[in-house]
Enzyme design. Structure first.
Site, PDB file in Angstrom:
ATOM      1  N   ARG A   1       0.827  -1.197   0.000  1.00 43.71           N
ATOM      2  CA  ARG A   1       0.000   0.000   0.000  1.00 43.71           C
ATOM      3  C   ARG A   1       0.871   1.261   0.000  1.00 43.71           C
ATOM      4  O   ARG A   1       2.015   1.246   0.433  1.00 43.71           O
ATOM      5  CB  ARG A   1      -0.911   0.016   1.235  1.00 43.71           C
TER       6      ARG A   1
ATOM      7  N   LYS B   1      -8.371  -2.863   0.746  1.00 45.25           N
ATOM      8  CA  LYS B   1      -8.313  -2.022   1.938  1.00 45.25           C
ATOM      9  C   LYS B   1      -9.163  -0.759   1.798  1.00 45.25           C
ATOM     10  O   LYS B   1      -9.629  -0.211   2.805  1.00 45.25           O
ATOM     11  CB  LYS B   1      -6.865  -1.674   2.259  1.00 45.25           C
TER      12      LYS B   1
ATOM     13  N   HIS C   1     -10.471  -5.016  12.327  1.00 39.46           N
ATOM     14  CA  HIS C   1      -9.362  -5.561  11.555  1.00 39.46           C
ATOM     15  C   HIS C   1      -8.869  -6.801  12.291  1.00 39.46           C
ATOM     16  O   HIS C   1      -7.940  -6.745  13.091  1.00 39.46           O
ATOM     17  CB  HIS C   1      -8.243  -4.526  11.426  1.00 39.46           C
TER      18      HIS C   1
ATOM     19  N   SER D   1       0.051  -6.754  10.214  1.00 42.38           N
ATOM     20  CA  SER D   1       0.679  -7.651   9.262  1.00 42.38           C
ATOM     21  C   SER D   1       1.924  -8.296   9.872  1.00 42.38           C
ATOM     22  O   SER D   1       2.755  -7.638  10.490  1.00 42.38           O
ATOM     23  CB  SER D   1       1.065  -6.866   8.005  1.00 42.38           C
TER      24      SER D   1
ATOM     25  N   LYS E   1      -2.019 -13.363  12.262  1.00 35.85           N
ATOM     26  CA  LYS E   1      -3.493 -13.291  12.243  1.00 35.85           C
ATOM     27  C   LYS E   1      -4.094 -14.359  11.313  1.00 35.85           C
ATOM     28  O   LYS E   1      -5.012 -15.082  11.689  1.00 35.85           O
ATOM     29  CB  LYS E   1      -3.898 -11.880  11.810  1.00 35.85           C
ATOM     30  N   THR E   2      -3.570 -14.428  10.103  1.00 39.00           N
ATOM     31  CA  THR E   2      -4.077 -15.403   9.132  1.00 39.00           C
ATOM     32  C   THR E   2      -3.670 -16.816   9.516  1.00 39.00           C
ATOM     33  O   THR E   2      -4.472 -17.752   9.468  1.00 39.00           O
ATOM     34  CB  THR E   2      -3.556 -15.074   7.718  1.00 39.00           C
TER      35      THR E   2
ATOM     36  N   ASP F   1      -9.311 -11.549   7.978  1.00 34.06           N
ATOM     37  CA  ASP F   1      -8.800 -10.181   8.049  1.00 34.06           C
ATOM     38  C   ASP F   1      -9.808  -9.108   8.459  1.00 34.06           C
ATOM     39  O   ASP F   1      -9.433  -8.180   9.156  1.00 34.06           O
ATOM     40  CB  ASP F   1      -8.205  -9.800   6.690  1.00 34.06           C
TER      41      ASP F   1
ATOM     42  N   ARG G   1       2.224 -12.166  -1.526  1.00 36.34           N
ATOM     43  CA  ARG G   1       0.849 -12.392  -1.073  1.00 36.34           C
ATOM     44  C   ARG G   1       0.142 -13.466  -1.899  1.00 36.34           C
ATOM     45  O   ARG G   1       0.458 -13.685  -3.066  1.00 36.34           O
ATOM     46  CB  ARG G   1       0.043 -11.103  -1.191  1.00 36.34           C
TER      47      ARG G   1
END
Length: 526
Positions: free
Chosen positions: A54, A197, A216, A234, A238-239, A253, A317
């Site tokens: 981003r 996003k 989030h 990130s 989390k994933t 997410d 990704r």
């Protein structure tokens, strides 16, 4: 005066536009147009060029009279004039109108039908349309998609480059959100995550207005209908931690929490793949197949991905549909959470691997949103650096932080939720000295926290941060539970812990006097 809706409709109505193509059609188009390569597993790999992540400094919100008192203006939510937006919008529409092909996807954001957002994605890249088809919720039929009246439209022209001097931007790239007109304008960047996003930011504006908490976080649910949320920035896991073979995945997410429980905002997952392996993350590894999109992952001549190769970027990704996970929950809705996990990757090696938080501590750590940036990840960074992202997602929050914190605090109280802070970072020393927490130990601690077993354990207060840490956890070496015991020098640990506490305290000052009570009851004291 610019008629935005009419201009978009005219563009979409042209013979050169392709509306609601199937996955197979989009893959075929992408390969034919030279946008990507097919991997040995059938996933489509694309490179995003100069922008591999981003571009937050190039993101703006159009300022108008109705927003002045609602949006939390500043470095994250930068204002831009309607004049600049209209000028760029006209240029982008004209630019896309000259393309041989334009691609359109219509879908939804939000698995909760009462609050879901109808959206349309108009872009010049076939693989971007496939990304949108992967990440957002797909209508059940093409007829349903074609009949949809979009509430928000993404207009994306990755190869259109702005001129900052004449267009009023900061660089060639721009992401401009007009909340009033329901348009997100993207140009100059090929990084597909900007689309995902941007819609999340919109939902973070719309859902609280309807009394729904936007978050989030990832989420999963067990066979006993016990729901867990995983907040984290990130690289904190989390994933990875939400993709648990023993539980159903709700999403990885973005979620909402309403009067009925939690729901996924998306229809897909967007996982970091650097150092991905079938041993540590089997569910994610298996999900990357036909219908998935890989970004900036190195391939050999035979199309085999090398997930350990970060030569293009460390931010490699994979985007894949939720149903690529064997134990995904479809539709992606569930009841109220029993457990909330705040994830941090502490590269200083001083936070406990797991600690149980009081209500006040939960609010403090939610507002702090701490993780760390590693040495070598950016030019000039030679030692770990603390990173604070309010509510674990400040780049995507248009409203004031207190809005989200008050809603979460109320929901924790109402549903008696247990909250834990989990450090997936370093133990035995900071990055470069100690080693990263073993994933199998973290999984064991998290599973016991979610089951309720951990809450019944004996706890002790750590001397550095005042956190409650368990004296034992089944399947986890007792000596790693208190980080001070893992350092060769206790004095060196105390010194590093003090520096991190000072960083927390300094960061929390930005919330002003309104949050003094939270800082006093839940924060770190010197």
């Amino acid at each position: 005066m610019v008629n935005h809706s009419e201009n978009i409709q005219n563009l979409v109505a042209k013979d050169t536009s392709h509306v609601q193509l199937s996955t197979a059609q989009l893959v075929e188009k992408s390969l034919k147009r030279g946008e990507g390569r097919l991997t040995e597993t059938g996933a489509l790999r694309a490179e995003t060029g100069k922008y591999t992540g981003r571009s937050p400094k190039d993101r703006f919100i159009v300022e108008d009279g109705t927003l002045k008192d609602k949006v939390d203006w500043g470095e994250v939510n930068q204002p831009i004039s309607e004049e600049v937006f209209d000028n760029l919008f006209t240029k982008v529409i004209d630019y896309l109108g000259q393309k041989e092909e334009v691609f359109v996807f219509n879908g939804y954001a939000g698995a909760d039908e009462k609050t879901r957002l109808n959206l349309s994605v108009v872009t010049e890249f076939s693989w971007h349309s496939m990304f949108a088809r992967t990440m957002f919720i797909r209508p059940e039929t093409k007829e349903e998609a074609l009949a949809m009246d979009a509430q928000f439209t993404i207009v994306s022209a990755p190869t259109f480059k702005a001129d900052p001097e004449t267009d009023g931007t900061k660089s060639e790239a721009f992401v401009i959100v007009s909340l009033e007109k329901g348009i997100i304008l993207i140009g100059g960047t090929e990084y597909a995550g900007e689309m995902k996003k941007s819609i999340f930011s919109i939902m973070n504006y719309l859902l609280p207005e309807q009394g729904v908490m936007s978050m989030h976080c990832s989420a999963n649910v067990g066979e006993n209908k016990d729901v867990a949320l995983f907040f984290g920035l990130s690289g904190t896991g989390k994933t990875t931690l939400s993709a648990d073979a023993q539980r159903e995945l709700i999403g990885d997410d973005e979620h909402g929490w309403n009067e009925d429980g939690v729901f996924n905002i998306e229809g897909g997952c967007y996982a970091k793949t650097i150092n991905l392996s079938p041993e540590k993350e089997p569910e994610i590894f298996k999900a990357i197949k036909f219908g998935s999109v890989l970004e900036n992952v190195a391939l050999d001549d035979e199309g085999k991905p090398d997930y350990d190769d970060g030569s293009l970027t460390e931010n490699t990704r994979a985007a894949y549909p939720l149903d690529h996970i064997d134990n995904a929950r479809i539709p992606s809705v569930a009841g109220h959470p029993n457990t909330i996990i705040f994830l941090t990757a502490d590269a200083f090696g001083v936070l406990p691997p797991i600690s149980k938080l009081t209500r006040e501590q939960a609010m403090y750590h939610f507002l702090s949103g701490f993780t760390s940036k590693l040495a070598g990840t950016e030019r000039g960074i030679t030692t770990p650096q603390p990173v604070f992202s309010t509510c674990f997602g400040s780049p995507f929050l248009p409203l004031h932080a207190k809005t989200y914190a008050d809603m979460l605090g109320g929901l924790i109280d109402k549903h008696n939720v247990n909250v834990y802070l989990v450090n997936t970072g370093w133990s035995g020393g900071e990055y470069g000295v100690g080693k990263r927490m073993d994933l199998k130990y973290t999984r064991s601690m998290v599973r016991r926290a979610i089951s309720g077993e951990l809450a019944l354990n004996a706890f002790e207060e750590d001397t550095a941060f005042g956190l409650s840490i368990p004296t034992s956890v089944a399947g986890v070496p007792k000596e790693i539970l208190n980080p001070r015991n893992t350092w060769v020098s206790e004095e060196a640990y105390d010194e590093k812990a003090l520096k991190l506490k000072e960083a927390f305290i300094e960061n929390f000052k930005k919330f002003g006097t309104e949050s003094e009570d939270i800082a006093k009851k839940g924060g770190f004291s010197l």
